[in-house]
Design a protein around this motif. Structure first.
Motif, PDB file in Angstrom:
ATOM      1  N   PHE A 195       0.678  -1.136   0.064  1.00  0.00           N
ATOM      2  CA  PHE A 195       0.023  -0.513   0.202  1.00  0.00           C
ATOM      3  C   PHE A 195       1.003   0.987  -0.058  1.00  0.00           C
ATOM      4  O   PHE A 195       1.524   1.605   0.561  1.00  0.00           O
ATOM      5  CB  PHE A 195      -0.921  -0.515   1.270  1.00  0.00           C
TER       6      PHE A 195
ATOM      7  N   ARG B 113       0.294   7.206  -2.966  1.00  0.00           N
ATOM      8  CA  ARG B 113      -0.050   6.877  -4.681  1.00  0.00           C
ATOM      9  C   ARG B 113      -1.320   6.470  -4.655  1.00  0.00           C
ATOM     10  O   ARG B 113      -2.122   6.714  -6.501  1.00  0.00           O
ATOM     11  CB  ARG B 113       0.608   4.970  -5.381  1.00  0.00           C
ATOM     12  N   THR B 114      -2.137   5.898  -4.142  1.00  0.00           N
ATOM     13  CA  THR B 114      -3.840   5.339  -4.309  1.00  0.00           C
ATOM     14  C   THR B 114      -4.253   6.821  -4.221  1.00  0.00           C
ATOM     15  O   THR B 114      -5.063   6.654  -5.083  1.00  0.00           O
ATOM     16  CB  THR B 114      -3.938   4.390  -3.130  1.00  0.00           C
TER      17      THR B 114
ATOM     18  N   LYS C 250      -3.491   7.830  -8.213  1.00  0.00           N
ATOM     19  CA  LYS C 250      -4.726   6.766  -8.701  1.00  0.00           C
ATOM     20  C   LYS C 250      -5.931   7.215  -9.023  1.00  0.00           C
ATOM     21  O   LYS C 250      -7.203   7.263  -9.678  1.00  0.00           O
ATOM     22  CB  LYS C 250      -4.616   5.048  -8.514  1.00  0.00           C
ATOM     23  N   HIS C 251      -6.362   7.217  -7.717  1.00  0.00           N
ATOM     24  CA  HIS C 251      -8.429   7.191  -7.764  1.00  0.00           C
ATOM     25  C   HIS C 251      -8.987   8.227  -8.375  1.00  0.00           C
ATOM     26  O   HIS C 251      -9.524   9.672  -8.739  1.00  0.00           O
ATOM     27  CB  HIS C 251      -8.555   7.731  -6.329  1.00  0.00           C
TER      28      HIS C 251
ATOM     29  N   SER D   7     -12.395   9.516  -1.800  1.00  0.00           N
ATOM     30  CA  SER D   7     -10.971   8.268  -2.651  1.00  0.00           C
ATOM     31  C   SER D   7     -11.086   7.416  -0.910  1.00  0.00           C
ATOM     32  O   SER D   7     -11.962   5.878  -0.921  1.00  0.00           O
ATOM     33  CB  SER D   7     -10.264   8.772  -2.146  1.00  0.00           C
TER      34      SER D   7
ATOM     35  N   TYR E 295      -7.106  -1.470   3.741  1.00  0.00           N
ATOM     36  CA  TYR E 295      -7.149  -1.288   2.739  1.00  0.00           C
ATOM     37  C   TYR E 295      -7.372  -2.956   1.730  1.00  0.00           C
ATOM     38  O   TYR E 295      -7.170  -4.267   1.892  1.00  0.00           O
ATOM     39  CB  TYR E 295      -6.048  -0.720   1.809  1.00  0.00           C
TER      40      TYR E 295
ATOM     41  N   PRO F 136     -12.035  -0.921  -3.855  1.00  0.00           N
ATOM     42  CA  PRO F 136     -10.841   0.634  -3.512  1.00  0.00           C
ATOM     43  C   PRO F 136     -11.289   1.752  -2.460  1.00  0.00           C
ATOM     44  O   PRO F 136     -10.638   2.524  -1.901  1.00  0.00           O
ATOM     45  CB  PRO F 136     -10.266   0.196  -4.826  1.00  0.00           C
ATOM     46  N   ARG F 137     -12.269   2.164  -3.078  1.00  0.00           N
ATOM     47  CA  ARG F 137     -13.158   3.674  -2.807  1.00  0.00           C
ATOM     48  C   ARG F 137     -13.780   2.702  -1.106  1.00  0.00           C
ATOM     49  O   ARG F 137     -13.989   4.301  -0.865  1.00  0.00           O
ATOM     50  CB  ARG F 137     -13.896   3.584  -3.817  1.00  0.00           C
TER      51      ARG F 137
ATOM     52  N   SER G 114     -12.173   1.665   0.859  1.00  0.00           N
ATOM     53  CA  SER G 114     -11.068   1.074   2.100  1.00  0.00           C
ATOM     54  C   SER G 114     -10.982   2.121   2.858  1.00  0.00           C
ATOM     55  O   SER G 114     -11.410   3.491   3.328  1.00  0.00           O
ATOM     56  CB  SER G 114     -10.139   1.302   1.030  1.00  0.00           C
TER      57      SER G 114
END
Length: 296
Positions: free
Chosen positions: A72, A76-77, A80-81, A89, A140, A145-146, A148
Motif C-alpha cells: 500500500f 499513490r492510491t 490513482k483515484h 477516495s 485497504y 478500493p474506494r 477502504s
C-alpha cells in the motif's frame, strides 16, 4: 466523545484544492490553511469535534511512494483515484487506541496492511508553527478500493481540534452520515465489509440497501435509484461507477436557517425537506453531495 471507529473524515480528492477550498468556505465552513503530507498530498480541513471534512490534492508526484506499508502506498492510491475522477477516495475512522481497535476488526476478518506514523507541519491561528503526530492503521481492501479505510489516532489533538477552527459561520458541528452508492449485485460484499468493522448487530435496513451504525454517525448503502431520489441526478462521472463508493456527507448544523444565507449567497441550488437541506450540484464540491441537518 466518538465511540468505536466513528466516522472521522472522508478524503475528498480534487484537482484544484484552492478552488474547491474556496467553494467550501463560501458555504460557511472555516477551512484550515493548506498543509502537506509526506507522501505528496496537500490538504485543507473543516474541523468539528472529533471529525472533519478533508479536501485533498497532489502537490508533488515524486513523493507518492513515500512511507509504504506492504503493497500500500497512500499517496499513490490518492493519485490513482484522482486520475480516475474527483470524489471520495478513502475514509478515516476515529480512534483513541489504534493498536487495540485494529486487533478487534482483524478478529472479524478485516485485513490490515500495517502502520503509518507521521507528522504534518501546521501553523496555528496565532501564527505559531507546530507539528502533528498521527498513527494510521491501514485497512485497504483491493475488492473495495474506494470503500477502504484507515484507523486514525491523533496523538496531539490540540493541534487538530483548535477552537478557532471548530467555529464555523454556518453553524456546522459534526457529521451524522456518509452515503455509499452500490449496485444491488455489489451490496453483499459491502455488507460483509461493514459487518467486519462494526459487527453484524450494527447493520440495519434502509430503502435501496441497508445501513451500519458507527461510533459517530451511520453509513447508508443505497442503489442509484434510491440515491437519486434523495439527492438528485448523479454527476456524469459517477453514473457508471464500476465499484461502490461514498457519494454524500451529511453535516450537522446548529440551525438549518443559519446555513441558508450562505447557500443563497453562493447561488447553490438545494433541496429542503423539513430540517434537512441537500445541495444539488455534487460536482462543484468534489463530486460529493453535501447535506445539512440540525443538531443543536
Amino acid at each position: 466523545m466518538a465511540g468505536f471507529l466513528g466516522i472521522d473524515h472522508a478524503l475528498i480528492v480534487v484537482r484544484d484544492i484552492d478552488l474547491v477550498r474556496d467553494r467550501y468556505a463560501t458555504l460557511g465552513f472555516t477551512m484550515t490553511p493548506v498543509g502537506r503530507h509526506p507522501w505528496g498530498t496537500s490538504t485543507s480541513l473543516a474541523m468539528f469535534d472529533q471529525c472533519l471534512l478533508e479536501i485533498m490534492s497532489i502537490y508533488d508526484e515524486s513523493l507518492l511512494d513515500e512511507k509504504p506499508v506492504g503493497d500500500f502506498r497512500f499517496g499513490r492510491t490518492i493519485y490513482k483515484h484522482l486520475r480516475e475522477r474527483e470524489g471520495i477516495s478513502l475514509l478515516a475512522l476515529h480512534s483513541e487506541d489504534a493498536a487495540g481497535d485494529v486487533e478487534i476488526v482483524q478478529r472479524r476478518g478485516i485485513v490490515s496492511q500495517g502502520t503509518i506514523a507521521f507528522g504534518r507541519d501546521v501553523v496555528l491561528p496565532d501564527g505559531r508553527p507546530d507539528r502533528t503526530a498521527t498513527t494510521l492503521k491501514i485497512l485497504y481492501d483491493p475488492a473495495l478500493p474506494r470503500l477502504s479505510n484507515f484507523i486514525c489516532q491523533q496523538h496531539r489533538p490540540e493541534l487538530i481540534y483548535v477552537p478557532q477552527w471548530l467555529s464555523h459561520p454556518n453553524g456546522a458541528n459534526g457529521i451524522s452520515r456518509v452515503t455509499i452508492l452500490a449496485r444491488p449485485e455489489h451490496q453483499e460484499k459491502v455488507r460483509t465489509r461493514l459487518s467486519g468493522l462494526y459487527g453484524a448487530e450494527a447493520i440495519f435496513d434502509h430503502p435501496g440497501g441497508f445501513g451500519a451504525r458507527t461510533g459517530n454517525g451511520v453509513f447508508v448503502v443505497a442503489d442509484r435509484a434510491a440515491v437519486e431520489k434523495i439527492y438528485g441526478a448523479l454527476p456524469v462521472s459517477l453514473r457508471d461507477a464500476a465499484e461502490p463508493c461514498c457519494i454524500a456527507i451529511h453535516v450537522t448544523v446548529s440551525s438549518v436557517a443559519r446555513v441558508i444565507p450562505f447557500l443563497d449567497a453562493a447561488e447553490a441550488e438545494y433541496r429542503r425537506d423539513g430540517n434537512e437541506i441537500s445541495l444539488v450540484d455534487a460536482e462543484a464540491y468534489g463530486n460529493v453531495f453535501l447535506a445539512f441537518s440540525e443538531r443543536p
